[in-house]
Design a protein around this motif. Structure first.
Motif, PDB file in Angstrom:
ATOM      1  N   ARG A   1      -8.094  15.857  20.386  1.00 30.99           N
ATOM      2  CA  ARG A   1      -7.893  15.617  18.952  1.00 30.99           C
ATOM      3  C   ARG A   1      -7.315  16.860  18.271  1.00 30.99           C
ATOM      4  O   ARG A   1      -6.531  16.762  17.340  1.00 30.99           O
TER       5      ARG A   1
ATOM      6  N   ALA B   1      -3.831  17.206  16.258  1.00 33.20           N
ATOM      7  CA  ALA B   1      -3.835  17.786  14.911  1.00 33.20           C
ATOM      8  C   ALA B   1      -2.853  18.946  14.826  1.00 33.20           C
ATOM      9  O   ALA B   1      -2.129  19.107  13.827  1.00 33.20           O
TER      10      ALA B   1
ATOM     11  N   THR C   1      -4.780  13.938   9.428  1.00 31.43           N
ATOM     12  CA  THR C   1      -5.774  14.974   9.669  1.00 31.43           C
ATOM     13  C   THR C   1      -5.071  16.235  10.169  1.00 31.43           C
ATOM     14  O   THR C   1      -4.669  16.322  11.321  1.00 31.43           O
TER      15      THR C   1
ATOM     16  N   ASP D   1      -6.655   9.041  11.926  1.00 32.73           N
ATOM     17  CA  ASP D   1      -6.496  10.489  11.988  1.00 32.73           C
ATOM     18  C   ASP D   1      -5.107  10.914  11.543  1.00 32.73           C
ATOM     19  O   ASP D   1      -4.749  12.069  11.690  1.00 32.73           O
TER      20      ASP D   1
ATOM     21  N   TYR E   1      -9.522  18.891  10.130  1.00 34.73           N
ATOM     22  CA  TYR E   1     -10.260  18.681  11.376  1.00 34.73           C
ATOM     23  C   TYR E   1     -11.328  19.755  11.555  1.00 34.73           C
ATOM     24  O   TYR E   1     -12.471  19.476  11.925  1.00 34.73           O
TER      25      TYR E   1
END
Lengths: 290, 361
Positions: free
Chosen positions: A61, A65, A240, A237, A245
């Motif tokens: 993730r 990001a 994000t 997301d 994050y």
């Protein structure tokens, strides 16, 4: 020469040392401290070494990001720098128009950042927002809370609206600093307005544009308040960014260790990019034909 | 190349000038002959740069016409006038090499690369810039930069004139001399019309065949350096040229004599005749170097008090008090210094009479 016995000089630099310590060194070392420990609660902590760094670096993730963040910052630079220069070129050079333009340009810069997010939420709402409603009435479905592309467009529009004036002001200052003789010489040399821009205005604006690029890159890379208020990182997301994050990990999940490791990596990335930009802009147009 | 004529040119920076004082340039009529080396001399703010910008077309005059030969160019922009101008501070295109800087005016006019290459080489040769052609222009010294600015003017064939706006201001003193000699050399070689604006009389007098002196937007005299020195047509020229400037003593006319406080001086008949009917106030003018100093009284000798002596190397400047007037006298350093009391004589041929600031001639 005999060594100076009086150590009063240390005393004189003490204020600076204290300020820097409290504003930078102590907070930074706290983060470093967190990043190598696993903290369960007050008094319950274990040294884990590089564990958090390893974990953060392999976080999928975080990777997405980071990519999102890079794409965002690049788009910001690609849109805001040329647009700001264009605005600066189009601004009047004397008379009452100068003050009017400067005030109008400065307005977005004076608004608190979370207010900007709020303004744009209302502005783009499909049911009541001036822009959102108009666009939907024109038959184009637009909803930044539901569609990722619309969310991106809205965040970009907000960012451009908020920060292009800064670039324009810097570029305008750079333009006004060019002595009149350059324009006169260019006229006599028969230069077209493109040649004047390419060979006089652009090189003379290099200093201020370097500052503009660095500021806009850093700020957009660290952007938090406006998109957080506007989209909260969503839908899903898709908006994000790194800082959003990071706050999710640190405050939402209370994972202080990984969040600290993340912060340090984040810091190094910003530092690295700024260094590269600075070096590149310093050398552009000076090393060609040596 | 061309003869440049200004016909009744006046310019004001205000949109609706009313008063004569609103004009930076007042009714200029002058002709710059083809191939001449001219200097435009005057104090700051006298309209020199305005005049230059009108000739080059950076400014359109409020009134009057500008002619190149017989062509009216008043309304033409600078790039259509084919003129070159060098500014006070060297103007360079920083990102370009010296070659590209010199080639820039030609490229803007769409010339073919061979011609450009040939012209740039020729000009670089004249200016001693051949070795620097490949270098970045930004890194060069101030005098080299100013040579490049000049080169951008020379590179175009057949420019009407080259205008200089105090081009040596930012150049080191020892290079000034070198660069000025270079300009003279170029003038002799290329036979171009040069118009050179300066507030430095030494620069003007050494550079130019003819000097035009300006004062408060007006042309007060145009002449060779010798004419300006010996026959100043206006009090201002007398003050401004020469070091120290001309002495002026208020006087009144009585027959063939000019009577001033503490002295009376015989004028020549011609001057007396011309002064008839002229409105005063009258003043006597004489250059410090033409006043004679004597240690004894005698015919036509006027007693003075010596107040100050300045040694200037090959000569001395005396400040003397003649009744209520203070005069400067230049004497050679070989002459023994006079005492407190001295006598001065006004040689008749060097006495000038001024009526209301203008030469009676």
């Amino acid at each position: 020469m005999e060594k100076w016995e009086n150590n009063r000089a240390w005393f004189l630099i003490l204020p600076v040392f204290v300020i820097v310590a409290f504003s930078a060194i102590i907070p930074l070392m706290t983060v470093v401290n967190y990043s190598v420990q696993d903290i369960f609660g007050p008094g319950q902590r274990f040294f884990v070494g590089m564990e958090w760094f390893r974990e953060v670096i392999h976080d999928e993730r975080l990777h997405s990001a980071l990519l999102r963040q890079l794409a965002f910052s690049c788009m910001v630079l690609l849109i805001e720098i040329p647009l700001g220069v264009l605005i600066a070129l189009a601004m009047p050079k004397k008379g009452w128009g100068v003050s009017a333009c400067l005030v109008l340009l400065a307005l977005p810069l004076l608004i608190p950042w979370n207010v900007i997010g709020t303004i744009w939420i209302i502005f783009t709402r499909p049911d009541i927002g001036l822009l959102g409603k108009t666009v939907n009435d024109l038959g184009i479905a637009f909803d930044h809370t539901a569609r990722p592309l619309d969310a991106w467009i809205t965040v970009m529009a907000m960012e451009v609206w908020h920060w292009t004036p800064l670039v324009a002001l810097l570029a305008y200052a750079g333009l006004r600093a060019i002595p009149e003789a350059y324009y006169q010489a260019a006229k006599i040399d028969g230069a077209s307005s493109w040649a004047v821009f390419r060979h006089i205005q652009l090189p003379k604006m290099r200093g201020v544009l370097t500052i503009a690029v660095l500021l806009r890159f850093m700020d957009s890379f660290l952007i938090y308040a406006e998109p957080f208020v506007l989209t909260g990182g969503g839908p899903g997301d898709t908006t994000t960014f790194l800082s959003i994050y990071l706050v999710k990990i640190a405050v939402g999940q209370f994972d202080l260790g990984p969040a600290a490791a993340f912060s340090l990596i984040y810091f190094l990335i910003v530092l690295l990019f700024c260094f590269v930009f600075y070096q590149a802009l310093q050398n552009v147009g000076t090393g060609e034909s040596r | 190349m061309a003869r440049i004529t200004l016909q009744q040119v006046a310019h004001s920076y205000q949109r609706h000038p009313k008063d004569p004082s609103d004009y930076a340039l007042k009714n200029i009529d002058t002709v710059w002959e083809d191939g001449g080396a001219y200097a435009l001399l005057g104090p700051s703010g006298c309209g020199k740069t305005t005049m230059l910008n009108i000739i080059s077309g950076l400014l359109t005059p409020t009134r009057g016409r500008v002619l190149y030969d017989d062509r009216d160019v008043t309304e033409l922009p600078p790039e259509q006038r084919n003129i070159a101008q060098v500014f006070q501070f060297p103007v360079l295109y920083d990102t370009m090499s010296v070659f590209d800087n010199l080639a820039f005016p030609l490229r803007n006019r769409g010339l073919d690369p061979q011609t450009i290459h040939r012209r740039v080489q020729e000009v670089a040769e004249v200016l001693d810039l051949t070795a620097d052609l490949k270098k970045k222009a930004a890194g060069l010294s101030a005098d080299a930069k100013q040579k490049i600015s000049l080169g951008r003017g020379l590179v175009r064939e057949d420019v009407a004139a080259i205008l200089f706006d105090e081009p040596l201001t930012v150049i080191d003193p020892h290079l000034k001399w070198h660069l000025r000699r270079k300009l003279k050399e170029i003038h002799e070689k290329l036979q171009l019309t040069l118009i050179y604006v300066t507030h430095d009389q030494v620069e003007a007098l050494t550079f130019a065949d003819k000097v035009l002196v300006m004062y408060e937007g007006e042309m007060v005299q145009m002449g060779t350096p010798a004419e300006l020195f010996e026959e100043p047509r206006h009090k201002f020229v007398g003050y401004f040229i020469g070091s120290p400037g001309m002495n002026f003593i208020p006087c009144r006319l009585e027959g063939n004599r000019a009577v001033c406080d503490g002295a009376s001086v015989v004028l020549d008949e011609e001057t007396v005749r011309r002064a008839q009917g002229k409105e005063g106030p009258f003043e006597l003018g004489i250059r410090p170097m033409y006043l004679e100093v004597h240690d004894e009284p005698g015919d036509d000798r006027i007693p003075v008090q010596v107040r100050k002596v300045e040694d200037q190397g090959i000569f001395r400047i005396l400040t003397v008090q003649m009744a209520s007037s203070t005069l400067k006298v230049r004497i050679s350093e070989e002459r023994p210094l006079p005492g407190q009391e001295a006598w001065i004589r006004f040689p008749r041929r060097w006495i000038k009479l001024y009526a209301n600031g203008r030469l009676v001639a």
